[in-house]
Design a protein around this motif. Structure first.
Motif, PDB file in Angstrom:
ATOM      1  N   ASP A  29      34.103  45.006  48.040  1.00 40.73           N
ATOM      2  CA  ASP A  29      34.112  45.695  49.333  1.00 40.73           C
ATOM      3  C   ASP A  29      35.161  45.154  50.299  1.00 40.73           C
ATOM      4  O   ASP A  29      35.454  45.796  51.308  1.00 40.73           O
ATOM      5  N   GLU A  30      35.698  43.996  50.064  1.00 39.18           N
ATOM      6  CA  GLU A  30      36.605  43.398  51.038  1.00 39.18           C
ATOM      7  C   GLU A  30      38.055  43.755  50.739  1.00 39.18           C
ATOM      8  O   GLU A  30      38.438  44.077  49.605  1.00 39.18           O
ATOM      9  N   GLU A  31      38.864  43.674  51.767  1.00 40.72           N
ATOM     10  CA  GLU A  31      40.296  43.914  51.602  1.00 40.72           C
ATOM     11  C   GLU A  31      40.893  42.707  50.899  1.00 40.72           C
ATOM     12  O   GLU A  31      40.564  41.559  51.186  1.00 40.72           O
ATOM     13  N   ARG A  32      41.765  42.935  49.934  1.00 40.93           N
ATOM     14  CA  ARG A  32      42.351  41.821  49.196  1.00 40.93           C
ATOM     15  C   ARG A  32      43.866  41.978  49.140  1.00 40.93           C
ATOM     16  O   ARG A  32      44.380  43.094  49.143  1.00 40.93           O
ATOM     17  N   PRO A  33      44.586  40.869  49.056  1.00 42.50           N
ATOM     18  CA  PRO A  33      46.063  40.937  49.027  1.00 42.50           C
ATOM     19  C   PRO A  33      46.562  41.510  47.715  1.00 42.50           C
ATOM     20  O   PRO A  33      45.813  41.636  46.739  1.00 42.50           O
ATOM     21  N   ASP A  34      47.851  41.864  47.679  1.00 44.36           N
ATOM     22  CA  ASP A  34      48.444  42.321  46.429  1.00 44.36           C
ATOM     23  C   ASP A  34      48.239  41.258  45.356  1.00 44.36           C
ATOM     24  O   ASP A  34      48.509  40.073  45.574  1.00 44.36           O
ATOM     25  N   GLY A  35      47.798  41.695  44.217  1.00 45.11           N
ATOM     26  CA  GLY A  35      47.556  40.749  43.127  1.00 45.11           C
ATOM     27  C   GLY A  35      46.175  40.156  43.154  1.00 45.11           C
ATOM     28  O   GLY A  35      45.784  39.443  42.231  1.00 45.11           O
ATOM     29  N   GLY A  36      45.384  40.436  44.218  1.00 46.59           N
ATOM     30  CA  GLY A  36      44.018  39.939  44.280  1.00 46.59           C
ATOM     31  C   GLY A  36      43.131  40.687  43.303  1.00 46.59           C
ATOM     32  O   GLY A  36      43.211  41.904  43.173  1.00 46.59           O
ATOM     33  N   ILE A  37      42.268  39.988  42.599  1.00 47.01           N
ATOM     34  CA  ILE A  37      41.448  40.594  41.551  1.00 47.01           C
ATOM     35  C   ILE A  37      39.992  40.595  41.987  1.00 47.01           C
ATOM     36  O   ILE A  37      39.477  39.619  42.536  1.00 47.01           O
ATOM     37  N   ALA A  38      39.316  41.733  41.770  1.00 48.55           N
ATOM     38  CA  ALA A  38      37.872  41.841  41.964  1.00 48.55           C
ATOM     39  C   ALA A  38      37.289  42.468  40.706  1.00 48.55           C
ATOM     40  O   ALA A  38      37.918  43.329  40.080  1.00 48.55           O
ATOM     41  N   PHE A  39      36.100  42.037  40.305  1.00 49.56           N
ATOM     42  CA  PHE A  39      35.508  42.604  39.085  1.00 49.56           C
ATOM     43  C   PHE A  39      33.988  42.577  39.188  1.00 49.56           C
ATOM     44  O   PHE A  39      33.402  41.807  39.955  1.00 49.56           O
ATOM     45  N   ALA A  40      33.361  43.444  38.402  1.00 48.59           N
ATOM     46  CA  ALA A  40      31.905  43.477  38.287  1.00 48.59           C
ATOM     47  C   ALA A  40      31.536  43.211  36.830  1.00 48.59           C
ATOM     48  O   ALA A  40      32.319  43.511  35.906  1.00 48.59           O
ATOM     49  N   VAL A  41      30.352  42.660  36.620  1.00 44.55           N
ATOM     50  CA  VAL A  41      29.891  42.337  35.263  1.00 44.55           C
ATOM     51  C   VAL A  41      29.363  43.604  34.609  1.00 44.55           C
ATOM     52  O   VAL A  41      28.512  44.303  35.169  1.00 44.55           O
ATOM     53  N   ASP A  42      29.894  43.925  33.417  1.00 48.59           N
ATOM     54  CA  ASP A  42      29.317  45.028  32.646  1.00 48.59           C
ATOM     55  C   ASP A  42      28.716  44.472  31.354  1.00 48.59           C
ATOM     56  O   ASP A  42      28.858  43.295  31.048  1.00 48.59           O
ATOM     57  N   GLY A  43      28.043  45.312  30.612  1.00 52.57           N
ATOM     58  CA  GLY A  43      27.307  44.833  29.436  1.00 52.57           C
ATOM     59  C   GLY A  43      28.119  44.753  28.172  1.00 52.57           C
ATOM     60  O   GLY A  43      27.584  44.414  27.114  1.00 52.57           O
TER      61      GLY A  43
END
Length: 723
Positions: A650-664
């Motif tokens: 949900d947060e703003e991230r810089p270029d190259g910033g990585i966000a991920f969620a756990v999947d099964g």
């Protein structure tokens, strides 16, 4: 090496158990093939023996493979170290063992004759290994040049690599003159042709193969079964063999097992003595009377089961009547005396007569981490009861058989006296073959060692004679001994001791605590067992992270660097709550921060995630965050600075910033790596995502430059699972 065929069980490049990559086929046998493979985790070379498909469901061969696995209980450098059996998904059964790098004696045989000196060295080395096997009632049965390897081409490092899986039990197996068995039976003892095998058979086979390597050619086994049987009944030709090797081989390869050295201990004693002749035994040799004419022959006395040299066949004698009467009278006296002695109890002590056995062996032991036991032959019920009582007192068991043999009248009392003497040792073993004995053991009390060595081996009780090997051990455990074990079992990065064992090592009550990383639960269990075997009852605590093959692959290429003070923290992206143990479930959004300490202002920071799926994600630097200098990352801030490297969705991230969620799709353990270096870790920017293999290769190439640029390495495990 042997050329692979399309129908082979494995091909170069195949990976077994997600760990062992096949490199080459080493050889083919009647029932199994052997491959060289390398652990993808630790890089260690192993040998893999696989049962051919047609035998993989045969219970006889599975039992033999299981028995071969049990050879791992023999701990001797001259016996190959086995691991365990496995079965592939398509039913193939294979056995893991150490890979021994060096030529086999079969290769040396093809190269030409070996020197007598080298062969004596091989005999001593292999004999010591077989002595350890025989002490556990394990007989090889199939010794030949192809299953003895000289590690690094050194006779002093000979290793026996095969314990008989190729010994066919099927009715349809090839005969002794078949293609597969001709070479083997060239070295088999004569009694093996009729199915009889004991430790003396190994002695014969070892002698026969040593003779072959001295001559540089295999023995002539014969062209048909009758020739094989005839040749096996004849002594081997040792003409031209120099002493003491000639006498050694003659005694090892006598066609009659009773004429050979009876134990490997006897073989080793002969070598250690330089081939000195053994003293004559107490048997009396009676010279025959002068030849005379015999008018009437008295019946011959019954022949004993094991005739002495005096029991040769009686020759007809011719001379005069009076001499004939004297001979006949003597025979009558012998018969009468024999009967009187028997019924009077001179020979049997008035008690029952038990079957004669040879060799007359008995092993009594009280070893560390093993139950005490006594197994073998005893001459009387009194001796049997005495040993049962002694073993029961120390929580042991017995497997004793009443038998007669070539032992002194005082043998039972002599053996019990030795047991009284050695009972003060911390652990001990008494091995007997007839009147010949050997004591091995250890003690932490110098006074006990002094007392024993003052008596043995010079003064044995009664008629016994033999050797003694007792080691003085310390009450304290050397941390260096623990390090040696850890080095053997480190299959996924470093494993190390923690805590302070004190200036003299671990005390009797000190626990041994180990941290690090291991490839799996099997590795942890193996390390636990190895440490418990060597730490004299101390508590062993293994606080190690269990990683997956991907993590282990990279772990082995990580640079050696100390831990720093870079702290790694985890939070849940939705709630912002800290996740102290790094455990996330499907659907959660892990947020990762690296805390730069307040006193770190220079250098470069590299942060990567080794994903459970086999990929590496470079969080800092990457294409969007290329500048990873500490100065830039601080951005003018003092004190301890949190650096976000994995963001909330949900947060703003810089270029190259990585966000991920756990999947099964890929659950398990991932690893966060934080490296602090004096210069950029790589000369070129790595892609944001790459394979673990590619990253490992890059680390390896960087390490090859010899640059000592890594200041510290900090890591933390992130675990994903189903809710």
């Amino acid at each position: 090496m042997t050329e692979p065929h399309p129908g082979d069980a494995f091909q170069p490049g195949d990976v077994l158990n997600n760990t062992y990559r096949i490199e080459a086929l080493l050889g083919r046998g009647g029932t199994s093939d052997v491959y060289r493979a390398r652990s993808e985790i630790s890089g260690r070379l192993v040998a893999i023996k696989v049962l051919k498909a047609e035998f993989a469901t045969n219970d006889d061969y599975l039992v033999l493979m299981t028995r071969e696995e049990e050879i791992r209980e023999i701990r001797h450098d001259a016996i190959v170290r086995y691991s365990e059996n496995h079965r592939t998904s398509d039913g193939l059964v294979y056995l893991l063992m150490d890979y021994i790098d060096g030529p086999g004696l079969d290769r040396k045989l093809k190269d030409g004759p070996m020197s007598a000196e080298d062969l004596l060295t091989v005999c001593k080395r292999v004999g010591e290994g077989l002595q350890a096997a025989h002490a556990r009632s394990i007989v090889h049965r199939d010794l030949s040049p192809d299953n003895i390897i000289l590690r690094d081409d050194d006779p002093a490092q000979a290793v026996v690599i095969d314990f008989g899986i190729a010994k066919d039990t099927n009715p349809g197996a090839e005969t002794i003159v078949g293609n597969e068995f001709a070479g083997k039976y060239a070295y088999a003892a004569p009694e093996q042709l009729s199915g009889n095998t004991d430790a003396r058979s190994d002695i014969y086979s070892l002698g026969a193969l040593l003779l072959a390597n001295f001559r540089g050619k295999s023995p002539d086994v014969g062209a048909n079964p009758m020739e094989v049987v005839q040749k096996k009944s004849d002594p081997l030709d040792t003409s031209g063999v120099p002493e003491p090797l000639k006498s050694l081989l003659d005694r090892m390869t006598a066609p009659d097992p009773n004429d050979r050295f009876q134990t490997m201990s006897d073989v080793l004693a002969f070598i250690d003595s330089g081939g000195a002749e053994e003293a004559l035994d107490d048997a009396t040799i009676i010279a025959p009377p002068p030849k005379t004419d015999v008018i009437a022959e008295a019946p011959s006395p019954p022949r004993p089961a094991n005739p002495t040299p005096a029991d040769k066949s009686v020759q007809k004698q011719s001379s005069g009547i009076s001499s004939g009467l004297i001979v006949a009278g003597a025979a009558v006296v012998l018969i009468g005396g024999g009967a009187a002695a028997f019924f009077g109890g001179v020979f049997g002590g008035g008690g029952p007569t038990y079957p004669a056995v040879s060799p007359y062996s008995l092993v009594i032991e009280n070893l560390e981490n093993l139950p005490a036991s006594a197994s073998g032959f005893v001459p009387s019920a009194d001796m049997q009861n005495a040993l049962v009582t002694r073993m029961t007192e120390i929580g042991g068991a017995t497997d004793l058989t009443l038998a007669s043999g070539e032992i002194a009248d005082s043998w039972s009392n002599d053996v019990l006296a030795v047991l009284d003497d050695i009972s003060t040792l911390d652990d001990w073993q008494l091995t007997l073959n007839g009147n010949r004995a050997k004591i091995t053991g250890s003690t932490s009390d110098p006074a006990v060692l002094t007392a024993l060595t003052a008596r043995y081996p010079e003064t044995w009780p009664g008629a016994l004679d033999g050797t003694i090997e007792v080691a003085l051990t310390s009450l304290f455990l050397d941390p260096g001994d623990v390090d040696n074990i850890l080095a053997q079992y480190a299959d996924c990065g470093p494993v190390f001791q923690i805590g302070n064992p004190g200036p003299v090592g671990y005390g009797p009550d000190d626990p041994v605590v180990v941290k690090g990383t291991l490839a799996g639960e099997a590795s942890r269990e193996a390390l636990q067992t190895a440490l418990e075997d060597q730490t004299d009852g101390r508590d062993v605590i293994i606080d190690a992270d269990i990683l997956n093959p991907t993590l282990c692959l990279v772990e082995n290429y990580l640079p050696e660097a100390p831990e720093g003070e870079m702290e790694i923290t985890f939070r849940d992206g939705a709630s912002g709550q800290e996740v102290p143990f790094g455990d996330f479930v499907v659907g959660q959004n892990p947020v990762i921060d690296v805390i730069i300490p307040d006193d770190v202002f220079t250098g470069y920071l590299s942060v990567s995630v080794l994903d459970v799926s086999g990929n590496v994600f470079h969080l800092v630097p990457n294409i969007g965050r290329a500048d990873n200098s500490i100065n830039t990352l601080r951005d003018g801030r003092d004190g301890a600075v949190p650096l976000r490297v994995a963001f909330s969705l949900d947060e703003e991230r810089p270029d190259g910033g990585i966000a991920f969620a756990v999947d099964g799709s890929s659950l398990g353990k991932s690893k966060i790596l934080v490296l602090h270096s004096d210069a950029p870790l790589f000369r070129e920017m790595r892609p944001t995502t790459e394979s673990a293999v590619g990253y490992a290769e890059a680390l390896s190439e960087r390490a090859a430059t010899g640059d000592q640029l890594i200041r510290s390495l900090d890591t933390r495990i992130l675990t994903t699972s189903q809710p």
